[in-house]
Design an enzyme around this catalytic site. Structure first.
Site, mmCIF file in Angstrom:
data_model
loop_
_atom_site.group_PDB
_atom_site.id
_atom_site.type_symbol
_atom_site.label_atom_id
_atom_site.label_comp_id
_atom_site.label_asym_id
_atom_site.label_seq_id
_atom_site.Cartn_x
_atom_site.Cartn_y
_atom_site.Cartn_z
ATOM 1 N N ILE A 155 23.461 1.625 -5.274
ATOM 2 C CA ILE A 155 22.863 1.355 -3.959
ATOM 3 C C ILE A 155 23.927 0.862 -2.980
ATOM 4 C CG2 ILE A 155 21.179 -0.080 -2.724
ATOM 5 C CD1 ILE A 155 19.516 -0.054 -5.390
ATOM 6 N N THR A 229 18.057 -6.781 -0.167
ATOM 7 C CA THR A 229 17.078 -5.834 -0.735
ATOM 8 C C THR A 229 17.292 -5.757 -2.240
ATOM 9 O OG1 THR A 229 18.570 -3.984 -0.287
ATOM 10 C CG2 THR A 229 16.855 -4.402 1.356
ATOM 11 N N SER A 230 17.904 -6.807 -2.811
ATOM 12 C CA SER A 230 18.209 -6.755 -4.248
ATOM 13 C C SER A 230 17.213 -7.576 -5.062
ATOM 14 C CB SER A 230 19.652 -7.197 -4.482
ATOM 15 O OG SER A 230 20.068 -6.760 -5.740
ATOM 16 N N ARG A 231 17.428 -8.870 -5.175
ATOM 17 C CA ARG A 231 16.472 -9.748 -5.850
ATOM 18 C C ARG A 231 16.423 -11.072 -5.092
ATOM 19 N NH1 ARG A 231 14.712 -5.901 -7.711
ATOM 20 N NH2 ARG A 231 14.384 -5.289 -9.871
ATOM 21 N N ASP A 255 13.790 -8.118 1.793
ATOM 22 C CA ASP A 255 12.795 -7.265 1.143
ATOM 23 C C ASP A 255 12.313 -7.922 -0.145
ATOM 24 O OD1 ASP A 255 11.293 -4.784 0.890
ATOM 25 O OD2 ASP A 255 12.607 -4.341 -0.816
ATOM 26 N N GLU A 260 8.292 -14.299 -5.053
ATOM 27 C CA GLU A 260 7.431 -13.186 -4.634
ATOM 28 C C GLU A 260 6.377 -12.791 -5.672
ATOM 29 O OE1 GLU A 260 10.575 -10.106 -4.284
ATOM 30 O OE2 GLU A 260 9.496 -8.998 -5.838
ATOM 31 N N HIS A 292 9.017 -6.109 -0.904
ATOM 32 C CA HIS A 292 9.646 -5.319 -1.977
ATOM 33 C C HIS A 292 9.290 -3.839 -1.829
ATOM 34 C CE1 HIS A 292 11.610 -6.175 -6.052
ATOM 35 N NE2 HIS A 292 11.831 -4.913 -5.750
ATOM 36 N N GLN A 293 9.600 -3.345 -0.653
ATOM 37 C CA GLN A 293 9.180 -2.002 -0.245
ATOM 38 C C GLN A 293 10.334 -0.999 -0.286
ATOM 39 O OE1 GLN A 293 7.615 -2.244 3.758
ATOM 40 N NE2 GLN A 293 7.834 -0.049 4.087
ATOM 41 N N ALA A 294 11.562 -1.514 -0.469
ATOM 42 C CA ALA A 294 12.741 -0.659 -0.288
ATOM 43 C C ALA A 294 12.736 0.582 -1.178
ATOM 44 C CB ALA A 294 14.008 -1.476 -0.512
ATOM 45 N N PHE A 295 12.144 0.461 -2.375
ATOM 46 C CA PHE A 295 12.162 1.603 -3.313
ATOM 47 C C PHE A 295 11.140 2.677 -2.933
ATOM 48 C CE2 PHE A 295 8.166 1.472 -5.677
ATOM 49 C CZ PHE A 295 7.643 0.281 -5.191
#
Ligand code: NAI
Length: 345
Positions: A155, A229-231, A255, A260, A292-295
């Site tokens: 990524i 956008t990782s963790r 993200d 979460e 957590h939408q990036a994927f």
């Protein structure tokens, strides 16, 4: 008959996996609930469980799954920080989807960055209300700015390519730098000191937990934009809030969020949010949160379903040698390749 229990299954998961359900061959149980010690019983008589980022696969859950005869835990994601890998070794096989679409995550990261610095989210709300004023919407050019990328795997590298297209200067830090990649690696401290924008693309480990803390923020440029956008736990959210309040951090695009698990992926709009820290972050004018939408692209979902099914089937077809297996050996987790000849255990 291959029976699989899908925990935390949403409509988009069902749509991606349903084409693989064949009468007499496969039986899918789509469950809305997360996998916990209490819900593990729903996987009774299943050969595999398919889980996502916020299912907690701890020792107690692993014991239950083994008791019910489950052979494989199939993560339909890349990260595996939610699985007790040490405890799983020798008991149950763990497979994952290492790379389903680095483009999905990298593009979402850039989308968040552009939205934030060009105030698109504010403009969208204004024009819907026929407010065509530009006051307060001044942004800045990305061209010529320095972006610091932490983690130059799949990524991180796609994100670097995207940033190159914008004419940005790119510096990077990785605990295992890629030789001959042409990437300009610097120390983490130098990255903190020189970057106008910092983007996190490394896994969550004991070493990386809270790598963005008060000390790190102290080293950063005034007005730095932080992208995660990782963790979630890569960032100490309290330190981030302090940095925003002190006007040191110019903007944050998140993200993911450390706490979460009990919030994201669900509609909580009718409820009072119990997480004061997240509520405060969301209330900030310079913070953008996506859940957590990036994927979440069509391509990624389709790749996830295909790889997950192949991972599970490989256990039966290759005498227990699973594709994309995570294997705990000598105190570290090996990510095993597809073409190896030996079982993990
Ligand atoms: P990858 O395994 O290809 O790359 C990770 C990179 O981080 C590697 O180059 C590795 O050497 C580096 N790294 C390891 N330890 C490090 C450390 N201590 N400091 C700096 N770098 C370190 O992983 P990929 O596919 O690029 O994914 C990166 C992360 O993105 C995943 O770990 C996952 O947490 C997250 N992710 C988030 C998604 C989302 O929807 N928001 C979806 C998919 C992944």
């Amino acid at each position: 008959m291959l029976r699989i229990a899908f925990f935390e299954a949403k409509d988009y998961d069902k749509a991606a996996f349903e084409p693989y359900e064949k009468e007499g061959e496969t039986e899918f149980r789509f469950l809305e609930t997360k996998l916990t010690e209490i819900t593990a019983g729903l996987a009774k008589e299943c050969d595999a469980v398919c889980v996502f980022v916020n299912d907690s696969v701890n020792a107690a859950v692993i014991d239950k799954l083994c008791e019910y005869g489950v052979k494989i835990i199939a993560l339909r994601c890349a990260g595996f920080n939610n699985v007790d890998m040490k405890y799983a070794f020798g008991k149950i096989h763990v497979v994952r989807v290492p790379g389903y679409s680095p483009y999905a995550v990298a593009e979402h990261t850039m989308a968040m960055l552009l939205t934030s610095i060009r105030r698109i989210h504010k403009a969208f709300i204004r024009t819907r209300d026929f407010n065509f004023s530009l006051n307060g919407l001044t942004g800045f050019d990305l061209h010529g700015k320095t972006v610091g990328v932490v983690g130059t795997g799949r990524i991180g590298r796609v994100f670097i390519d995207i940033c190159r297209g914008f004419g940005m200067n790119i510096i990077a830090y990785d605990a295992f730098p890629a030789a001959d990649s042409g990437i300009n690696y610097v120390s983490l401290d130098e990255l903190f000191e020189k970057s106008d924008i910092i983007s996190l693309h490394c896994p969550l480990t004991d070493e990386t937990k809270h790598m963005i803390n008060a000390d790190a923020i102290g080293k950063m440029k005034k007005g730095v934009v932080i992208l995660n956008t990782s963790r979630g736990a890569l960032i100490d959210a309290d330190a981030l809030l302090d940095g925003i309040r002190a006007r040191k951090v110019g903007a944050a695009c998140l993200d993911v969020y450390e706490e979460e698990a009990s919030l994201f992926f669900e509609d909580r709009s009718g409820h009072i949010l119990n997480d004061e820290r997240l509520a405060r972050l969301i209330s900030m004018p310079n913070v953008i949160v996506t859940s957590h939408q990036a994927f979440l692209t069509a391509e990624a979902l389709s790749n996830i379903a295909e790889t997950t099914m192949n991972n599970i089937r490989s256990y039966y077809e290759n005498d227990g040698i699973c594709d994309n297996e995570l294997c705990y050996k000598d105190g570290r987790i090996e990510t095993l390749s597809k073409d190896r000849k030996e079982r993990c255990f």
